[in-house]
Design a protein around this motif. Structure first.
Motif, PDB file in Angstrom:
ATOM      1  N   ALA A  46       0.826  -1.207   0.000  1.00 45.19           N
ATOM      2  CA  ALA A  46       0.000   0.000   0.000  1.00 45.19           C
ATOM      3  C   ALA A  46       0.864   1.263   0.000  1.00 45.19           C
ATOM      4  CB  ALA A  46      -0.942  -0.006   1.198  1.00 45.19           C
ATOM      5  N   LEU A  47       1.943   1.256   0.774  1.00 42.42           N
ATOM      6  CA  LEU A  47       2.851   2.411   0.794  1.00 42.42           C
ATOM      7  C   LEU A  47       3.512   2.624  -0.565  1.00 42.42           C
ATOM      8  CD1 LEU A  47       4.567   1.897   4.264  1.00 42.42           C
ATOM      9  CD2 LEU A  47       3.037   3.773   3.620  1.00 42.42           C
ATOM     10  N   VAL A  48       3.980   1.540  -1.170  1.00 38.22           N
ATOM     11  CA  VAL A  48       4.604   1.645  -2.496  1.00 38.22           C
ATOM     12  C   VAL A  48       3.587   2.166  -3.504  1.00 38.22           C
ATOM     13  CG1 VAL A  48       5.579   0.291  -4.399  1.00 38.22           C
ATOM     14  CG2 VAL A  48       6.385  -0.074  -2.054  1.00 38.22           C
ATOM     15  N   HIS A  49       2.366   1.649  -3.442  1.00 40.35           N
ATOM     16  CA  HIS A  49       1.312   2.099  -4.357  1.00 40.35           C
ATOM     17  C   HIS A  49       1.046   3.598  -4.185  1.00 40.35           C
ATOM     18  CE1 HIS A  49      -2.351   2.048  -6.728  1.00 40.35           C
ATOM     19  NE2 HIS A  49      -2.958   2.664  -5.733  1.00 40.35           N
ATOM     20  N   ALA A  50       0.956   4.063  -2.949  1.00 41.05           N
ATOM     21  CA  ALA A  50       0.697   5.480  -2.683  1.00 41.05           C
ATOM     22  C   ALA A  50       1.790   6.355  -3.287  1.00 41.05           C
ATOM     23  CB  ALA A  50       0.599   5.719  -1.179  1.00 41.05           C
ATOM     24  N   LEU A  51       3.029   5.960  -3.094  1.00 35.79           N
ATOM     25  CA  LEU A  51       4.147   6.754  -3.632  1.00 35.79           C
ATOM     26  C   LEU A  51       4.214   6.709  -5.155  1.00 35.79           C
ATOM     27  CD1 LEU A  51       6.883   5.817  -1.026  1.00 35.79           C
ATOM     28  CD2 LEU A  51       5.813   8.051  -1.335  1.00 35.79           C
ATOM     29  N   VAL A  52       4.057   5.528  -5.719  1.00 32.47           N
ATOM     30  CA  VAL A  52       4.167   5.380  -7.175  1.00 32.47           C
ATOM     31  C   VAL A  52       3.067   6.162  -7.892  1.00 32.47           C
ATOM     32  CG1 VAL A  52       3.974   3.710  -9.076  1.00 32.47           C
ATOM     33  CG2 VAL A  52       5.461   3.231  -7.131  1.00 32.47           C
ATOM     34  N   VAL A  53       1.855   6.108  -7.374  1.00 26.51           N
ATOM     35  CA  VAL A  53       0.747   6.831  -8.015  1.00 26.51           C
ATOM     36  C   VAL A  53       1.038   8.327  -8.060  1.00 26.51           C
ATOM     37  CG1 VAL A  53      -1.655   7.550  -7.656  1.00 26.51           C
ATOM     38  CG2 VAL A  53      -1.064   5.138  -7.601  1.00 26.51           C
ATOM     39  N   GLU A  54       1.505   8.876  -6.963  1.00 26.47           N
ATOM     40  CA  GLU A  54       1.784  10.316  -6.945  1.00 26.47           C
ATOM     41  C   GLU A  54       2.983  10.667  -7.826  1.00 26.47           C
ATOM     42  OE1 GLU A  54      -0.318  12.565  -5.790  1.00 26.47           O
ATOM     43  OE2 GLU A  54      -1.582  10.887  -5.179  1.00 26.47           O
ATOM     44  N   LEU A  55       4.000   9.799  -7.851  1.00 28.10           N
ATOM     45  CA  LEU A  55       5.152  10.067  -8.722  1.00 28.10           C
ATOM     46  C   LEU A  55       4.760   9.995 -10.196  1.00 28.10           C
ATOM     47  CD1 LEU A  55       7.966   8.147  -6.816  1.00 28.10           C
ATOM     48  CD2 LEU A  55       7.718  10.626  -7.066  1.00 28.10           C
ATOM     49  N   VAL A  56       3.942   9.030 -10.552  1.00 27.66           N
ATOM     50  CA  VAL A  56       3.488   8.907 -11.941  1.00 27.66           C
ATOM     51  C   VAL A  56       2.649  10.115 -12.320  1.00 27.66           C
ATOM     52  CG1 VAL A  56       1.961   7.578 -13.467  1.00 27.66           C
ATOM     53  CG2 VAL A  56       3.665   6.400 -12.080  1.00 27.66           C
ATOM     54  N   GLN A  57       1.767  10.550 -11.444  1.00 27.49           N
ATOM     55  CA  GLN A  57       0.967  11.740 -11.740  1.00 27.49           C
ATOM     56  C   GLN A  57       1.852  12.953 -11.955  1.00 27.49           C
ATOM     57  OE1 GLN A  57      -2.127  12.644  -8.918  1.00 27.49           O
ATOM     58  NE2 GLN A  57      -3.007  10.579  -9.076  1.00 27.49           N
ATOM     59  N   HIS A  58       2.892  13.071 -11.145  1.00 32.28           N
ATOM     60  CA  HIS A  58       3.782  14.228 -11.247  1.00 32.28           C
ATOM     61  C   HIS A  58       4.636  14.182 -12.515  1.00 32.28           C
ATOM     62  CE1 HIS A  58       6.173  17.574  -9.884  1.00 32.28           C
ATOM     63  NE2 HIS A  58       7.270  16.873 -10.111  1.00 32.28           N
ATOM     64  N   ALA A  59       5.147  12.999 -12.852  1.00 31.82           N
ATOM     65  CA  ALA A  59       6.139  12.906 -13.929  1.00 31.82           C
ATOM     66  C   ALA A  59       5.559  12.545 -15.290  1.00 31.82           C
ATOM     67  CB  ALA A  59       7.202  11.880 -13.552  1.00 31.82           C
ATOM     68  N   ALA A  60       4.463  11.823 -15.344  1.00 32.74           N
ATOM     69  CA  ALA A  60       4.068  11.244 -16.626  1.00 32.74           C
ATOM     70  C   ALA A  60       2.673  11.626 -17.120  1.00 32.74           C
ATOM     71  CB  ALA A  60       4.161   9.715 -16.534  1.00 32.74           C
ATOM     72  N   ILE A  61       1.874  12.289 -16.322  1.00 31.84           N
ATOM     73  CA  ILE A  61       0.517  12.613 -16.766  1.00 31.84           C
ATOM     74  C   ILE A  61       0.401  14.125 -16.936  1.00 31.84           C
ATOM     75  CG2 ILE A  61      -1.945  12.484 -16.226  1.00 31.84           C
ATOM     76  CD1 ILE A  61      -1.348   9.973 -14.592  1.00 31.84           C
ATOM     77  N   PRO A  62       0.247  14.562 -18.178  1.00 32.10           N
ATOM     78  CA  PRO A  62       0.119  16.013 -18.426  1.00 32.10           C
ATOM     79  C   PRO A  62      -1.118  16.585 -17.725  1.00 32.10           C
ATOM     80  CG  PRO A  62       0.443  14.808 -20.485  1.00 32.10           C
ATOM     81  CD  PRO A  62       0.213  13.791 -19.410  1.00 32.10           C
ATOM     82  N   GLY A  63      -0.944  17.739 -17.120  1.00 33.21           N
ATOM     83  CA  GLY A  63      -2.055  18.398 -16.441  1.00 33.21           C
ATOM     84  C   GLY A  63      -2.289  17.914 -15.018  1.00 33.21           C
TER      85      GLY A  63
END
Length: 131
Positions: A46-63
């Protein structure tokens, strides 16, 4: 606020907290019902999922941008789910005892000193049906 959101202040954080709490509690019940799967792995996932989701949103999803507060509320949700899971694990034997059910090693088929398995107590209130 994410595009298409309904604009209630704090709703995003409440959703993060509740989803992670429900996920950890449910995964704990399914994967770690009788110490077959360590609950720590549920928490780590769950911790890894929480971090990865926010990192992906920051780095790979425009907007979109990663929000450290989302991770904080995810962690609080994880702790809440873990606490609920642990509370249920503590309360379950007490509920069985209150109903008169068997609890403890003999109820789970514990090994005796001689070696054979001790059968679980009869489910019919402790009365044997053999004549």
């Amino acid at each position: 606020m994410s595009p298409g959101g309904i604009g209630l202040p704090g709703l995003d954080k409440a959703v993060h907290l509740l989803l992670f709490a429900a996920t950890v509690f449910t995964a704990g019940r399914v994967l770690a019902p009788a110490r077959r799967f360590p609950i720590g792995w549920v928490v780590v996932a769950a911790l890894v999922h929480a971090l990865v989701v926010e990192l992906v949103q920051h780095a790979a999803i425009p907007g979109r941008s990663g929000d450290p507060l989302d991770v904080l509320f995810d962690v609080v949700g994880i702790a809440l789910g873990l606490g609920l899971w642990a509370g249920e694990r503590i309360a379950a034997p007490r509920r069985r005892r209150a109903r008169g059910g068997a609890v403890g090693p003999a109820a789970r088929g514990a090994r005796s000193a001689e070696g054979p398995w001790i059968p679980a107590a009869p489910a019919c209130g402790g009365v044997s049906r053999s004549a």
